[in-house]
Design a protein around this motif. Structure first.
Motif, PDB file in Angstrom:
ATOM      1  N   GLU A 197       0.855  -1.278   0.203  1.00 21.38           N
ATOM      2  CA  GLU A 197       0.054   0.157  -0.018  1.00 21.38           C
ATOM      3  C   GLU A 197       0.778   1.350  -0.021  1.00 21.38           C
ATOM      4  O   GLU A 197       0.712   2.373  -0.735  1.00 21.38           O
ATOM      5  N   ALA A 198       1.921   1.201   0.735  1.00 21.73           N
ATOM      6  CA  ALA A 198       2.928   2.319   0.826  1.00 21.73           C
ATOM      7  C   ALA A 198       3.362   2.478  -0.513  1.00 21.73           C
ATOM      8  O   ALA A 198       3.721   3.734  -1.114  1.00 21.73           O
ATOM      9  N   TYR A 199       3.863   1.530  -1.039  1.00 22.99           N
ATOM     10  CA  TYR A 199       4.466   1.393  -2.385  1.00 22.99           C
ATOM     11  C   TYR A 199       3.589   2.117  -3.553  1.00 22.99           C
ATOM     12  O   TYR A 199       3.893   2.901  -4.356  1.00 22.99           O
ATOM     13  N   ARG A 200       2.220   1.767  -3.616  1.00 19.76           N
ATOM     14  CA  ARG A 200       1.492   2.320  -4.515  1.00 19.76           C
ATOM     15  C   ARG A 200       1.169   3.595  -4.502  1.00 19.76           C
ATOM     16  O   ARG A 200       0.769   4.189  -5.356  1.00 19.76           O
ATOM     17  N   THR A 201       1.190   4.152  -3.290  1.00 14.52           N
ATOM     18  CA  THR A 201       0.742   5.518  -2.948  1.00 14.52           C
ATOM     19  C   THR A 201       1.809   6.402  -2.934  1.00 14.52           C
ATOM     20  O   THR A 201       1.742   7.868  -2.580  1.00 14.52           O
ATOM     21  N   THR A 202       2.962   5.931  -3.494  1.00 15.52           N
ATOM     22  CA  THR A 202       4.464   6.901  -3.202  1.00 15.52           C
ATOM     23  C   THR A 202       4.820   7.063  -4.562  1.00 15.52           C
ATOM     24  O   THR A 202       5.169   6.084  -5.341  1.00 15.52           O
ATOM     25  N   PRO A 203       5.046   8.438  -4.916  1.00 13.74           N
ATOM     26  CA  PRO A 203       5.792   8.514  -6.447  1.00 13.74           C
ATOM     27  C   PRO A 203       7.153   8.216  -6.404  1.00 13.74           C
ATOM     28  O   PRO A 203       7.869   8.062  -5.322  1.00 13.74           O
TER      29      PRO A 203
END
Length: 608
Positions: free
Chosen positions: A472-478
């Motif tokens: 989830e952190a990966y998906r939402t981080t540029p």
């Protein structure tokens, strides 16, 4: 009934319809069917529709087994309700879970810290909470279900109990048809399920759970005094025994030569014998306790389990290895596992049920089902391969740098890390970098962490957060980059531009020092086969395909896959890896040329 007839606006997928027909045929002709369905086929609908219609017409139960919780949730919460609603089908669906997923009401009432239910202490019908028990309530509810969703462990537990009880007992209600999705995991899960492992933690928990201080106040003075002392003596010798085990080399395989050696027998043998003797003395005292029936049943169950533990430890040290067994020490535990689970699966699964459907996106190696059939004991089957509907020739690019050293070369990691950074600069991040060992992951992280930060990339590394939190952190981080090992090679869906680059550090061959892999390879060689071509290579190809498959999850996805292991182009067996991949452009070149190719690729149609 075709899916596009049932749903007029449904996207027409020829592969999905062909798979549906194969499953229908398996039901009608009582077949074992192996289906490799490429990503995007829509395999769950292709097998759920025949299962639902068959249940509706014949009132017969189908068990659907998966490996991952995420697929179970997709089936039970999304796909099955959708299809049942559109079909107006009045059939009962239930998700069955193992005992440890439930709270034990008795433990909860006693105020214990760990309240999950477990087989060791469960007294079944003798428990005062039996009728209210959530585990047994779901078991009773399953008796009237036509579709039962389980995981592979529960399916195997059912098959094992039916065999050991000669059909008198079972974990699941009766069924004649089973669909095994994510079937490429079946051998691995079966091996794990039938393996026995013994650790300090398991034994201590049993011993401490068995005799509570509240029991002793009601006993004769001598027994009330003697039993805690005997328990302390047992825990002390247990501590000495497992301290010796925990100090041994990690993943040490216990061959017959090691097991029968004088040093092993004199040191570990003496400690295990002492532990078993103290255990017997402790259990003899426990058997003298005057207990109420309800507590007595629980203590008897725990005593029987503890006796099994001591018997396993004794046999692990003193009993000669069978031809189908491997033993090793792993993380301070004594482990024993079967080398070949094919005979069990052949007898209990493939020879007894009317319909067996095995499906996955990765069942074959080099377009051949032979590896799967050998490992699972499948002698007769219908086999189908349905290719992904995605256009890999337009959506993907596969690149291999030819000027990197081999993965075992001292300079490999340094040069590969430099290559990773360069590729990330081309893609703008949004990348998975997949490793075959956690050690290499951490070393690469040390080399690149500051450089990535300076370059504006955000690095996420496996182990820093729970898997779902990390994703989830990966998906939402540029400009995110994720370093992952084994569990990230499959079962991870990141759709769209959030994943535009997958880098495979090396070909995913099993470590030759892995005890189970080592023993299985030796067994194949002793039987006249080729351990590399029959076992190691196809296993690596299946894993490689899973890593490759992380990239394209939707018809609009685009990106590149880079393999940094030049054995893929140097070794003759590399052709077998290429043969297993979808049709996409392949670029093999030196670093400068590949960088130019990647920049051109990412310069078209990608946001910054």
């Amino acid at each position: 009934m075709k899916l596009n007839e049932l749903f007029p606006n449904f996207e027409d997928r020829p592969g999905q319809e062909a798979m549906r027909l194969a499953v229908v045929q398996a039901y009608e002709d009582q077949q074992t069917v192996l289906i490799e369905a490429g990503t995007g086929i829509g395999k769950t609908f292709a097998y759920l529709l025949p299962a639902i219609l068959w249940a509706q017409k014949h009132q017969e139960c189908t068990v659907i087994s998966t490996h991952t919780i995420s697929l179970q949730q997709q089936l039970v919460e999304k796909d099955l309700p959708f299809l049942l609603n559109r079909l107006n089908a009045q059939i009962k669906v239930i998700l069955l879970k193992g005992m440890r997923h439930f709270t034990c009401l008795k433990k909860e009432a006693e105020g214990l810290h760990e309240t999950y239910a477990d087989y060791d202490s469960c007294t079944h019908g003798s428990c005062p909470f039996y009728q209210k028990c959530p585990y047994f309530k779901q078991r009773r509810a399953a008796e009237s279900a036509q579709i039962i969703v389980v995981n592979h462990h529960l399916l195997l537990a059912d098959l094992a109990l039916r065999r050991s009880s000669q059909g008198q007992f079972s974990v699941l209600p009766d069924y004649d048809r089973v669909i095994v999705d994510e079937a490429h995991h079946l051998e691995e899960v079966a091996t794990e399920h039938f393996a026995t492992s013994m650790s300090r933690k398991v034994l201590m928990k049993l011993i401490l759970r068995m005799v509570k201080d509240t029991m002793l106040s009601r006993q004769e003075d001598l027994l009330a005094l003697h039993l805690p002392l005997k328990r302390r003596e047992l825990l002390d010798v247990l501590d000495r025994c497992f301290r010796w085990i925990e100090n041994q080399e990690e993943n040490i395989r216990v061959t017959e030569a090691i097991r029968s050696g004088s040093l092993w027998q004199e040191e570990l043998g003496r400690l295990v014998q002492h532990t078993c003797d103290e255990g017997k003395a402790f259990l003899d005292l426990v058997s003298q306790l005057q207990l109420e029936k309800e507590i007595k049943n629980e203590v008897s169950s725990l005593s029987a389990r503890l006796q099994q533990c001591f018997a396993f430890m004794h046999a692990w040290v003193y009993q000669a290895l069978s031809p189908n067994e491997v033993r090793w020490i792993e993380q301070g535990s004594l482990v024993s596992a079967s080398l070949d689970i094919a005979p069990f699966l052949k007898e209990q699964l493939f020879s007894k049920l009317k319909t067996i459907v095995l499906c996955s996106a990765t069942l074959t190696a080099s377009k051949d089902f032979g590896y799967l059939c050998r490992r699972l004991g499948i002698e007769q089957s219908q086999q189908y391969m349905f290719e992904s509907p995605f256009d890999y020739s337009q959506q993907a690019l596969f690149a291999i740098p030819e000027d990197l050293p081999d993965p075992d070369h001292p300079e490999f990691l340094q040069q590969a890390s430099s290559w990773i950074y360069e590729a990330l600069c081309c893609s703008g991040g949004h990348a998975f970098v997949l490793f075959t060992s956690y050690t290499m992951l951490k070393e690469c992280q040390m080399l690149l962490q500051q450089k990535l930060l300076d370059g504006g990339f955000i690095l996420f590394s496996q182990g820093e957060l729970e898997r779902h939190e990390l994703l989830e952190a990966y998906r939402t981080t540029p400009r995110a980059v994720l370093f992952g090992t084994d569990s990230f090679w499959e079962g991870v869906d990141v759709v769209g531009e959030n994943l535009r680059l997958v880098m495979l550090m090396r070909l995913p061959f099993k470590s030759p020092s892995d005890p189970l892999f080592q023993a299985r390879s030796e067994k194949i060689s002793q039987e006249g086969g080729s351990a590399f071509f029959e076992y190691a290579l196809p296993q690596a190809i299946v894993k490689f395909r899973q890593g490759f498959g992380r990239l394209i999850r939707h018809k609009n996805d685009r990106g590149s896959i880079i393999c940094l292991d030049r054995r893929l182009i140097k070794k003759g067996y590399g052709k077998r890896f290429f043969r297993s991949l979808p049709n996409c452009p392949i670029h093999i070149a030196k670093r400068a040329d590949l960088s130019q190719t990647l920049r051109a690729f990412y310069g078209k149609g990608f946001s910054s």
